[in-house]
Design a protein around this motif. Sequence first.
Motif, PDB file in Angstrom:
ATOM      1  N   MET A   1       0.838  -1.196   0.000  1.00  0.00           N
ATOM      2  CA  MET A   1       0.000   0.000   0.000  1.00  0.00           C
ATOM      3  C   MET A   1       0.871   1.243   0.000  1.00  0.00           C
ATOM      4  SD  MET A   1      -3.051  -0.049  -0.450  1.00  0.00           S
ATOM      5  CE  MET A   1      -4.523   0.729   0.111  1.00  0.00           C
ATOM      6  N   SER A   2       0.514   2.174  -0.843  1.00  0.00           N
ATOM      7  CA  SER A   2       1.332   3.388  -0.840  1.00  0.00           C
ATOM      8  C   SER A   2       0.789   4.385   0.178  1.00  0.00           C
ATOM      9  CB  SER A   2       1.368   4.003  -2.233  1.00  0.00           C
ATOM     10  OG  SER A   2       0.055   4.219  -2.656  1.00  0.00           O
ATOM     11  N   PHE A   3       1.584   5.420   0.418  1.00  0.00           N
ATOM     12  CA  PHE A   3       1.288   6.413   1.443  1.00  0.00           C
ATOM     13  C   PHE A   3       0.161   7.338   0.995  1.00  0.00           C
ATOM     14  CE2 PHE A   3       2.647  10.711   2.977  1.00  0.00           C
ATOM     15  CZ  PHE A   3       2.267  10.523   4.292  1.00  0.00           C
ATOM     16  N   PHE A   4       0.347   7.884  -0.214  1.00  0.00           N
ATOM     17  CA  PHE A   4      -0.692   8.737  -0.782  1.00  0.00           C
ATOM     18  C   PHE A   4      -0.862   8.354  -2.244  1.00  0.00           C
ATOM     19  CE2 PHE A   4      -2.228  12.376  -3.116  1.00  0.00           C
ATOM     20  CZ  PHE A   4      -3.276  12.802  -2.327  1.00  0.00           C
ATOM     21  N   GLU A   5      -2.115   8.194  -2.659  1.00  0.00           N
ATOM     22  CA  GLU A   5      -2.348   7.706  -4.006  1.00  0.00           C
ATOM     23  C   GLU A   5      -3.531   8.419  -4.649  1.00  0.00           C
ATOM     24  OE1 GLU A   5      -2.965   3.528  -3.948  1.00  0.00           O
ATOM     25  OE2 GLU A   5      -2.792   3.317  -6.123  1.00  0.00           O
ATOM     26  N   ALA A   6      -3.348   8.818  -5.910  1.00  0.00           N
ATOM     27  CA  ALA A   6      -4.472   9.336  -6.689  1.00  0.00           C
ATOM     28  C   ALA A   6      -4.866   8.241  -7.659  1.00  0.00           C
ATOM     29  CB  ALA A   6      -4.071  10.590  -7.445  1.00  0.00           C
ATOM     30  N   LYS A   7      -6.118   7.823  -7.582  1.00  0.00           N
ATOM     31  CA  LYS A   7      -6.581   6.705  -8.410  1.00  0.00           C
ATOM     32  C   LYS A   7      -7.565   7.203  -9.435  1.00  0.00           C
ATOM     33  CE  LYS A   7      -6.395   2.431  -5.715  1.00  0.00           C
ATOM     34  NZ  LYS A   7      -7.163   1.603  -4.789  1.00  0.00           N
ATOM     35  N   ASN A   8      -7.149   7.209 -10.696  1.00  0.00           N
ATOM     36  CA  ASN A   8      -8.064   7.537 -11.796  1.00  0.00           C
ATOM     37  C   ASN A   8      -8.887   8.798 -11.559  1.00  0.00           C
ATOM     38  OD1 ASN A   8      -7.477   5.408 -13.521  1.00  0.00           O
ATOM     39  ND2 ASN A   8      -8.707   4.017 -12.252  1.00  0.00           N
ATOM     40  N   ILE A   9      -8.261   9.865 -11.088  1.00  0.00           N
ATOM     41  CA  ILE A   9      -9.056  11.043 -10.781  1.00  0.00           C
ATOM     42  C   ILE A   9      -9.386  11.828 -12.051  1.00  0.00           C
ATOM     43  CG2 ILE A   9      -8.333  11.312  -8.390  1.00  0.00           C
ATOM     44  CD1 ILE A   9      -6.370  13.457  -9.378  1.00  0.00           C
ATOM     45  N   SER A  10     -10.637  12.261 -12.134  1.00  0.00           N
ATOM     46  CA  SER A  10     -11.101  13.074 -13.263  1.00  0.00           C
ATOM     47  C   SER A  10     -12.003  14.165 -12.746  1.00  0.00           C
ATOM     48  CB  SER A  10     -11.913  12.230 -14.251  1.00  0.00           C
ATOM     49  OG  SER A  10     -11.115  11.214 -14.792  1.00  0.00           O
ATOM     50  N   ILE A  11     -11.906  15.317 -13.385  1.00  0.00           N
ATOM     51  CA  ILE A  11     -12.852  16.391 -13.063  1.00  0.00           C
ATOM     52  C   ILE A  11     -13.059  17.228 -14.314  1.00  0.00           C
ATOM     53  CG2 ILE A  11     -11.029  17.911 -12.167  1.00  0.00           C
ATOM     54  CD1 ILE A  11     -13.132  18.995 -10.197  1.00  0.00           C
ATOM     55  N   ARG A  12     -14.304  17.622 -14.538  1.00  0.00           N
ATOM     56  CA  ARG A  12     -14.625  18.462 -15.696  1.00  0.00           C
ATOM     57  C   ARG A  12     -15.246  19.757 -15.200  1.00  0.00           C
ATOM     58  NH1 ARG A  12     -16.468  13.658 -16.279  1.00  0.00           N
ATOM     59  NH2 ARG A  12     -15.120  12.287 -17.475  1.00  0.00           N
ATOM     60  N   PHE A  13     -14.903  20.846 -15.864  1.00  0.00           N
ATOM     61  CA  PHE A  13     -15.601  22.115 -15.605  1.00  0.00           C
ATOM     62  C   PHE A  13     -16.344  22.448 -16.878  1.00  0.00           C
ATOM     63  CE2 PHE A  13     -11.682  22.565 -12.960  1.00  0.00           C
ATOM     64  CZ  PHE A  13     -12.322  22.377 -11.744  1.00  0.00           C
ATOM     65  N   GLY A  14     -17.658  22.252 -16.893  1.00  0.00           N
ATOM     66  CA  GLY A  14     -18.393  22.418 -18.136  1.00  0.00           C
ATOM     67  C   GLY A  14     -17.869  21.422 -19.138  1.00  0.00           C
ATOM     68  N   GLY A  15     -17.440  21.899 -20.295  1.00  0.00           N
ATOM     69  CA  GLY A  15     -16.951  20.989 -21.310  1.00  0.00           C
ATOM     70  C   GLY A  15     -15.461  20.715 -21.216  1.00  0.00           C
ATOM     71  N   ILE A  16     -14.803  21.411 -20.287  1.00  0.00           N
ATOM     72  CA  ILE A  16     -13.351  21.274 -20.225  1.00  0.00           C
ATOM     73  C   ILE A  16     -12.952  20.145 -19.296  1.00  0.00           C
ATOM     74  CG2 ILE A  16     -11.210  22.440 -19.552  1.00  0.00           C
ATOM     75  CD1 ILE A  16     -12.775  25.081 -20.232  1.00  0.00           C
ATOM     76  N   ARG A  17     -12.126  19.244 -19.804  1.00  0.00           N
ATOM     77  CA  ARG A  17     -11.628  18.167 -18.955  1.00  0.00           C
ATOM     78  C   ARG A  17     -10.377  18.662 -18.260  1.00  0.00           C
ATOM     79  NH1 ARG A  17     -13.283  12.971 -21.099  1.00  0.00           N
ATOM     80  NH2 ARG A  17     -15.139  13.398 -22.321  1.00  0.00           N
ATOM     81  N   ALA A  18     -10.537  19.083 -17.034  1.00  0.00           N
ATOM     82  CA  ALA A  18      -9.404  19.658 -16.308  1.00  0.00           C
ATOM     83  C   ALA A  18      -8.452  18.569 -15.842  1.00  0.00           C
ATOM     84  CB  ALA A  18      -9.895  20.477 -15.132  1.00  0.00           C
ATOM     85  N   LEU A  19      -8.996  17.430 -15.461  1.00  0.00           N
ATOM     86  CA  LEU A  19      -8.167  16.282 -15.106  1.00  0.00           C
ATOM     87  C   LEU A  19      -8.814  15.050 -15.730  1.00  0.00           C
ATOM     88  CD1 LEU A  19      -7.539  16.877 -11.289  1.00  0.00           C
ATOM     89  CD2 LEU A  19      -5.873  17.167 -13.134  1.00  0.00           C
ATOM     90  N   GLU A  20      -8.002  14.210 -16.357  1.00  0.00           N
ATOM     91  CA  GLU A  20      -8.556  13.058 -17.053  1.00  0.00           C
ATOM     92  C   GLU A  20      -7.795  11.809 -16.627  1.00  0.00           C
ATOM     93  OE1 GLU A  20     -11.168  13.249 -18.936  1.00  0.00           O
ATOM     94  OE2 GLU A  20     -11.160  11.292 -19.912  1.00  0.00           O
ATOM     95  N   LEU A  21      -8.438  10.993 -15.793  1.00  0.00           N
ATOM     96  CA  LEU A  21      -7.868   9.719 -15.367  1.00  0.00           C
ATOM     97  C   LEU A  21      -6.405   9.828 -14.955  1.00  0.00           C
ATOM     98  CD1 LEU A  21      -9.532   7.458 -18.073  1.00  0.00           C
ATOM     99  CD2 LEU A  21     -10.200   7.683 -15.676  1.00  0.00           C
ATOM    100  N   VAL A  22      -6.160  10.688 -14.004  1.00  0.00           N
ATOM    101  CA  VAL A  22      -4.784  10.879 -13.539  1.00  0.00           C
ATOM    102  C   VAL A  22      -4.485   9.887 -12.413  1.00  0.00           C
ATOM    103  CG1 VAL A  22      -3.227  12.481 -12.367  1.00  0.00           C
ATOM    104  CG2 VAL A  22      -4.754  13.298 -14.186  1.00  0.00           C
ATOM    105  N   ASN A  23      -3.347   9.222 -12.512  1.00  0.00           N
ATOM    106  CA  ASN A  23      -2.908   8.270 -11.498  1.00  0.00           C
ATOM    107  C   ASN A  23      -1.507   8.626 -11.051  1.00  0.00           C
ATOM    108  OD1 ASN A  23      -4.821   5.894 -11.181  1.00  0.00           O
ATOM    109  ND2 ASN A  23      -4.696   6.137 -13.411  1.00  0.00           N
ATOM    110  N   PHE A  24      -1.283   8.651  -9.764  1.00  0.00           N
ATOM    111  CA  PHE A  24       0.093   8.720  -9.272  1.00  0.00           C
ATOM    112  C   PHE A  24       0.115   8.293  -7.820  1.00  0.00           C
ATOM    113  CE2 PHE A  24      -0.247  12.534  -6.652  1.00  0.00           C
ATOM    114  CZ  PHE A  24      -1.295  13.234  -7.241  1.00  0.00           C
ATOM    115  N   ASP A  25       1.293   7.923  -7.341  1.00  0.00           N
ATOM    116  CA  ASP A  25       1.362   7.637  -5.921  1.00  0.00           C
ATOM    117  C   ASP A  25       2.628   8.256  -5.348  1.00  0.00           C
ATOM    118  OD1 ASP A  25       3.287   4.884  -5.291  1.00  0.00           O
ATOM    119  OD2 ASP A  25       2.859   5.529  -7.357  1.00  0.00           O
ATOM    120  N   VAL A  26       2.513   8.673  -4.113  1.00  0.00           N
ATOM    121  CA  VAL A  26       3.624   9.333  -3.440  1.00  0.00           C
ATOM    122  C   VAL A  26       4.080   8.410  -2.324  1.00  0.00           C
ATOM    123  CG1 VAL A  26       4.335  11.392  -2.182  1.00  0.00           C
ATOM    124  CG2 VAL A  26       2.557  11.557  -3.939  1.00  0.00           C
ATOM    125  N   LYS A  27       5.399   8.147  -2.285  1.00  0.00           N
ATOM    126  CA  LYS A  27       5.919   7.250  -1.247  1.00  0.00           C
ATOM    127  C   LYS A  27       6.272   8.059  -0.013  1.00  0.00           C
ATOM    128  CE  LYS A  27       7.817   3.811  -4.392  1.00  0.00           C
ATOM    129  NZ  LYS A  27       7.840   4.536  -5.700  1.00  0.00           N
TER     130      LYS A  27
END
Lengths: 259, 295
Positions: A1-27
């Motif tokens: 298990m990692s310490f901090f993890e972003a799993k497939n995060i996505s967010i849209r503002f109206g039609g703009i995809r500000a974040l699209e399936l972002v994954n990373f983990d911080v040890k």
Amino acid sequence: MSFFEAKNISIRFGGIRALELVNFDVKKGEVFSIIGPNGAGKTTIFNCINRYYDLDEGAFIFNEKDISRVRPHVVANLGIARTFQNIELFRRMTVVDNLLLGRHRRRRSNLFAEALFTGFVRKQEIENREKAEDIIDFLDLQAYRDQIIENLPYGVQKTVEIGRALAMEPELLLLDEPSSGMTLEETEELSFWITDIKEELGITILMVEHNMKFIKEISDRTMAMSFGEVITQGTTAEVLEHPEVLKAYLGEEDAFTEN
Amino acid sequence: MNLLNEILQTILSGISVGCIYGLIALGFVMIFKATEVINFAQGELMMVGAFIAFSLISFFHLSYWTTLLLTTLIMALFGMIIERVVLRPLVGQPIFSLVMVTIGMMIFFKSVVSMIPFWGTDTYGFGTPFTEKLVRYNEIIVSWEHLSIIILTLLLILALFIFFRFTKMGVAMRATSQNQLAAVYMGISVNRVFSLTWVISAILGGFAGILLSPITFVHMNMGLIGLKAMPAAILGGFYSIPGAVVGGLIIGVTESLAGAYLPIGWKDVAAWIILILVLVIRPYGLFGTELKKKV
């Protein structure tokens, strides 16, 4: 298990995809940087971690706990501190008061005990003040200790903001463009401090930054983004050499050769 | 000696009324600092507090001190409910909508009070331990009624000072009024801060109501005094807690002197004349600080 993890995060503002399936983990114990041109979605990631925005998809896992649905102020109480691109200090308070506010989450409260200033409250107050003084020493802020934030130069304000985050004794520290607007010397000092924060205080750092030299010096791993998507991630040296990263930062190679 | 005594009396009654203006102005300032909303219902909170106190004393035959304590608790609960039911759903809406809602509450409270049996549109009074008691010092005579207002106000302000200076929530409230975003990231729950702001404002209103009742009696329009507390708050700079109190005192004393020594009519405009004069000289109020933007 990692310490901090972003799993497939996505967010849209109206039609703009500000974040699209972002994954990373911080040890635990590393400095992890996010780079990318303006509008890549770097600060948006921070704002999502802090629950300023609701994620459309995905989750942040911190210490094996999903923190993507908690209330905003709870994020701080879980041990995540943050600084801002445009300083967000309590501008009409002194440096030391700002640091003491960082102790809010460490302060236990009981209205009557506080009004009467009982032994337990006194002990707690002494602890908090000692911690604030430690930070003042650590960041060389002695000269500004009792000054009102408004009257301080920009670089000092940025340092105070880091100090306030440290006063929270966080496990994870989010730094949003810590070196922006700082002079060359201030940036050098900053890179020492960040290394000390990592090594002496054992705090993990997740950082958004533009200054490549600075990142090379202090970042263990780096992720490059463009238009809400991850271009590449890995050790800092690898990422900075990556052709897509060079392209995103410097434009097409032809742009230079054509002339 | 007679003239001196008279002036002293006038000033003293001015100070005591000024204390009440100050308490209402404090209520304005508290809510304004936290949410940037001017709560037009502050005077009505006072009116409701006065009616509650009147009922506790006249119908339940409680003592003055028990009433003071109970009214404070009931008003605290009342403030909490107002915030939770009326204002929290409006978080994020334009300030203008929130201000309109407070004007709505002002009208609503008045109407409801006028419909409640035994409250209604009549004027009531209630006795306090200070009624018709005097303190004599040589030639100088001072009524306990006025002295009690001043002492109780001072105690309340002292309590507020301790709260904001030393307690965790008090410090959190000060921080939130300076930078909401940063406060959240320190782990401060802004919802709790707003709730507490309304609780304190309602308590201030209730307290003002109890203190004012012996002077102007209890009736549904007593909240109009809020209109005089508004210049007090502006005079103090609208951001400043000591400013609100000092503003209240200045307006109270001027009004009282104008009432005694100037032709009829001057009493009611005195507050506004002072306000205009001060704003001409110091547009940001007596205790306000000039807002400068660095370019």
